[in-house]
Scaffold this motif. Structure first.
Motif, PDB file in Angstrom:
ATOM      1  N   GLU A  17      82.612  34.592   9.705  1.00 31.85           N
ATOM      2  CA  GLU A  17      83.754  35.056   8.917  1.00 31.85           C
ATOM      3  C   GLU A  17      83.671  36.559   8.670  1.00 31.85           C
ATOM      4  OE1 GLU A  17      84.013  32.607   5.425  1.00 31.85           O
ATOM      5  OE2 GLU A  17      85.016  30.995   6.529  1.00 31.85           O
ATOM      6  N   SER A  18      83.180  37.243   9.707  1.00 26.19           N
ATOM      7  CA  SER A  18      83.017  38.698   9.605  1.00 26.19           C
ATOM      8  C   SER A  18      82.920  39.276  11.005  1.00 26.19           C
ATOM      9  CB  SER A  18      81.758  39.026   8.808  1.00 26.19           C
ATOM     10  OG  SER A  18      81.367  40.371   9.009  1.00 26.19           O
ATOM     11  N   ARG A  47      97.974  34.612  16.752  1.00 24.95           N
ATOM     12  CA  ARG A  47      97.020  35.172  15.791  1.00 24.95           C
ATOM     13  C   ARG A  47      95.933  34.143  15.524  1.00 24.95           C
ATOM     14  NH1 ARG A  47      96.394  39.295  12.333  1.00 24.95           N
ATOM     15  NH2 ARG A  47      98.315  40.267  13.073  1.00 24.95           N
ATOM     16  N   LEU A  48      94.686  34.538  15.751  1.00 21.01           N
ATOM     17  CA  LEU A  48      93.548  33.633  15.590  1.00 21.01           C
ATOM     18  C   LEU A  48      92.912  33.750  14.208  1.00 21.01           C
ATOM     19  CD1 LEU A  48      91.864  34.200  19.074  1.00 21.01           C
ATOM     20  CD2 LEU A  48      93.400  32.345  18.396  1.00 21.01           C
ATOM     21  N   PHE A  49      93.030  34.916  13.585  1.00 20.69           N
ATOM     22  CA  PHE A  49      92.412  35.155  12.284  1.00 20.69           C
ATOM     23  C   PHE A  49      93.420  35.762  11.315  1.00 20.69           C
ATOM     24  CE2 PHE A  49      88.754  35.568  15.206  1.00 20.69           C
ATOM     25  CZ  PHE A  49      87.843  34.697  14.609  1.00 20.69           C
ATOM     26  N   ARG A  57      89.384  34.860   8.210  1.00 20.32           N
ATOM     27  CA  ARG A  57      89.450  33.406   8.244  1.00 20.32           C
ATOM     28  C   ARG A  57      90.287  32.957   9.427  1.00 20.32           C
ATOM     29  NH1 ARG A  57      87.880  30.099   4.273  1.00 20.32           N
ATOM     30  NH2 ARG A  57      87.214  30.971   2.260  1.00 20.32           N
ATOM     31  N   LEU A  58      89.920  31.816   9.974  1.00 26.50           N
ATOM     32  CA  LEU A  58      90.679  31.264  11.088  1.00 26.50           C
ATOM     33  C   LEU A  58      92.053  30.791  10.634  1.00 26.50           C
ATOM     34  CD1 LEU A  58      87.890  29.132  12.788  1.00 26.50           C
ATOM     35  CD2 LEU A  58      89.101  31.029  13.877  1.00 26.50           C
ATOM     36  N   THR A  59      93.061  31.042  11.455  1.00 26.17           N
ATOM     37  CA  THR A  59      94.362  30.427  11.252  1.00 26.17           C
ATOM     38  C   THR A  59      94.297  28.987  11.773  1.00 26.17           C
ATOM     39  OG1 THR A  59      95.145  31.106  13.435  1.00 26.17           O
ATOM     40  CG2 THR A  59      95.510  32.651  11.599  1.00 26.17           C
ATOM     41  N   GLU A  60      95.348  28.228  11.560  1.00 28.06           N
ATOM     42  CA  GLU A  60      95.375  26.850  12.082  1.00 28.06           C
ATOM     43  C   GLU A  60      95.256  26.858  13.608  1.00 28.06           C
ATOM     44  OE1 GLU A  60      98.213  22.851  11.966  1.00 28.06           O
ATOM     45  OE2 GLU A  60      98.683  24.567  10.698  1.00 28.06           O
ATOM     46  N   ASN A 131      80.788  17.393   2.608  1.00 29.54           N
ATOM     47  CA  ASN A 131      80.898  17.145   4.040  1.00 29.54           C
ATOM     48  C   ASN A 131      81.290  18.435   4.764  1.00 29.54           C
ATOM     49  OD1 ASN A 131      80.183  14.485   3.865  1.00 29.54           O
ATOM     50  ND2 ASN A 131      82.246  13.671   4.061  1.00 29.54           N
ATOM     51  N   VAL A 132      80.311  19.053   5.387  1.00 28.70           N
ATOM     52  CA  VAL A 132      80.542  20.277   6.139  1.00 28.70           C
ATOM     53  C   VAL A 132      81.397  19.964   7.373  1.00 28.70           C
ATOM     54  CG1 VAL A 132      79.403  22.053   7.529  1.00 28.70           C
ATOM     55  CG2 VAL A 132      78.390  21.313   5.360  1.00 28.70           C
ATOM     56  N   ASN A 133      82.380  20.798   7.648  1.00 25.31           N
ATOM     57  CA  ASN A 133      83.155  20.660   8.876  1.00 25.31           C
ATOM     58  C   ASN A 133      82.293  21.181  10.029  1.00 25.31           C
ATOM     59  OD1 ASN A 133      84.969  21.271  11.124  1.00 25.31           O
ATOM     60  ND2 ASN A 133      86.631  20.872   9.667  1.00 25.31           N
ATOM     61  N   LEU A 134      81.764  20.261  10.831  1.00 21.10           N
ATOM     62  CA  LEU A 134      80.792  20.643  11.850  1.00 21.10           C
ATOM     63  C   LEU A 134      81.375  21.606  12.866  1.00 21.10           C
ATOM     64  CD1 LEU A 134      78.996  17.220  12.554  1.00 21.10           C
ATOM     65  CD2 LEU A 134      78.495  18.962  10.825  1.00 21.10           C
ATOM     66  N   VAL A 135      82.596  21.371  13.276  1.00 23.80           N
ATOM     67  CA  VAL A 135      83.204  22.213  14.308  1.00 23.80           C
ATOM     68  C   VAL A 135      83.528  23.595  13.758  1.00 23.80           C
ATOM     69  CG1 VAL A 135      85.184  22.484  15.846  1.00 23.80           C
ATOM     70  CG2 VAL A 135      84.098  20.242  15.592  1.00 23.80           C
ATOM     71  N   GLU A 136      84.222  23.636  12.607  1.00 23.93           N
ATOM     72  CA  GLU A 136      84.641  24.922  12.057  1.00 23.93           C
ATOM     73  C   GLU A 136      83.459  25.775  11.623  1.00 23.93           C
ATOM     74  OE1 GLU A 136      87.547  24.774   9.016  1.00 23.93           O
ATOM     75  OE2 GLU A 136      89.001  23.636  10.205  1.00 23.93           O
ATOM     76  N   GLU A 137      82.399  25.133  11.084  1.00 25.83           N
ATOM     77  CA  GLU A 137      81.278  25.896  10.553  1.00 25.83           C
ATOM     78  C   GLU A 137      80.110  25.997  11.518  1.00 25.83           C
ATOM     79  OE1 GLU A 137      80.439  25.236   6.333  1.00 25.83           O
ATOM     80  OE2 GLU A 137      82.242  23.989   6.230  1.00 25.83           O
ATOM     81  N   GLY A 138      80.280  25.445  12.710  1.00 20.47           N
ATOM     82  CA  GLY A 138      79.306  25.659  13.777  1.00 20.47           C
ATOM     83  C   GLY A 138      78.010  24.892  13.639  1.00 20.47           C
ATOM     84  N   TYR A 139      78.070  23.644  13.148  1.00 17.94           N
ATOM     85  CA  TYR A 139      76.862  22.828  13.037  1.00 17.94           C
ATOM     86  C   TYR A 139      76.820  21.783  14.153  1.00 17.94           C
ATOM     87  CZ  TYR A 139      75.452  24.994   8.732  1.00 17.94           C
ATOM     88  OH  TYR A 139      75.014  25.915   7.817  1.00 17.94           O
ATOM     89  N   ASP A 140      75.602  21.495  14.601  1.00 18.17           N
ATOM     90  CA  ASP A 140      75.429  20.538  15.701  1.00 18.17           C
ATOM     91  C   ASP A 140      75.480  19.102  15.231  1.00 18.17           C
ATOM     92  OD1 ASP A 140      74.686  22.365  18.059  1.00 18.17           O
ATOM     93  OD2 ASP A 140      73.294  23.035  16.517  1.00 18.17           O
ATOM     94  N   ALA A 141      74.947  18.831  14.042  1.00 18.30           N
ATOM     95  CA  ALA A 141      74.861  17.454  13.569  1.00 18.30           C
ATOM     96  C   ALA A 141      74.740  17.422  12.055  1.00 18.30           C
ATOM     97  CB  ALA A 141      73.662  16.745  14.201  1.00 18.30           C
TER      98      ALA A 141
END
Length: 301
Positions: A17-18, A47-49, A57-60, A131-141
């Motif tokens: 986010e930076s 527009r991506l951000f 921040r990411l747009t939809e 519940n962390v959003n795995l895809v948006e926040e870049g987590y594997d599991a």
């Protein structure tokens, strides 16, 4: 900047986010990252951000694009690994998240053991009760407790836990054992974890609701268990959190016949055409060991 590098910059900026922090992970300047994202948005006509003075921040559209880009980059990495003969060799950073107490008691030691077995893997473990959003926040599991809502994630069940009520033998000797959930509102000292929900649900279908008036509210499960262990009152916890205390006789369970149905413990990870070797290795390693923990047995008892 070529398109592949721009996509990598996009992923890193989204994760951090930076622009500056995202660029730093790739050895680039913040201005280079900004220019790459601007060119990428221009080529996509989207527009991506959204940018502010503090963060991006990411747009939809950006969130949807991020999921696709991560899949593409993972496939590319898998293809490159196959050519070099390293496809089945776990390596790289693994990002995992789980609830705080589950992580403290079981997952953190398990991850350390995993890293000992796979020296070319590093790990980042986030202990957080959301519940962390795995895809948006870049987590594997993630290792999660509870049913998985409809999503694009895969879940592997490794156990189950119960929501239990407990107090010390000294407490129950002094105040008596509650025989029905309704007894809790009469003469018992109740310890509530968290200040928002003041209802405790009982029964297999959780339809029996008791409005609780706690004498003490704390924001830590570990603290509420410690207070109950000292004989002050009754707390509610997950069975694995008090398993050692119950076995040692420091805590006694109450209203067992009124407990809700056990909640599953699951390893959750994004669906993909081919998971990286580090993730496959962790899933195999963790599932085998978690299933052997008595406090997480599949029958929940």
């Amino acid at each position: 900047m070529d398109r592949l590098q721009a996509l990598k910059v996009f992923v890193m900026v989204a994760q951090a986010e930076s622009f500056t922090a995202g660029a730093r992970t790739l050895g680039l300047s913040g201005s280079s990252a900004t220019r790459a994202i601007n060119e990428l948005e221009e080529s996509l006509k989207a527009r991506l951000f959204t940018r502010t003075t503090r963060r991006v921040r990411l747009t939809e559209v950006g969130r949807d694009f991020l999921e696709e880009v991560r899949d593409v980059l993972a496939q590319l990495q898998a293809a490159e690994s196959a050519v070099t003969g390293a496809a089945e060799k776990p390596a790289g950073q693994l990002r995992i998240t789980c609830p705080q107490e589950l992580g403290r008691i079981y997952i953190a030691p398990l991850v350390a053991e995993f890293l000992e077995a796979f020296p070319e893997v590093s790990a980042q473990l986030l202990l957080v009760d959301r519940n962390v959003n795995l895809v948006e926040e870049g987590y594997d599991a993630a290792v999660r407790i509870g049913d998985l809502p409809s999503s694009g994630l895969t879940a592997l069940r490794v156990g189950a836990v119960r929501r239990v009520l407990c107090g010390s033998p000294e407490y129950f000797s002094r105040f008596g054992q509650p025989l029905q959930p309704a007894d809790l509102g009469r003469s018992h000292r109740l310890i509530l974890t968290g200040a928002t929900r003041r209802e405790w649900r009982f029964g297999h279908d959780q339809r029996m609701v008791v409005r609780v008036e706690p004498r003490l509210v704390v924001n830590s499960v570990a603290a509420s268990i410690e207070i109950a262990r000292k004989g002050w009152g009754i707390c509610r916890a997950l069975s694995y959190q008090v398993a050692d205390d119950v076995e040692a006789g420091r805590l006694v369970l109450a209203l067992e016949d009124h407990e809700p149905s056990p909640a599953p413990v699951q390893i959750v990870y994004p669906q993909g055409r081919k998971s990286p070797a580090k993730l496959r290795a962790f899933i195999d390693f963790a599932s085998e060991r978690l299933r052997k923990i008595p406090a997480l047995r599949l029958d929940g008892r």
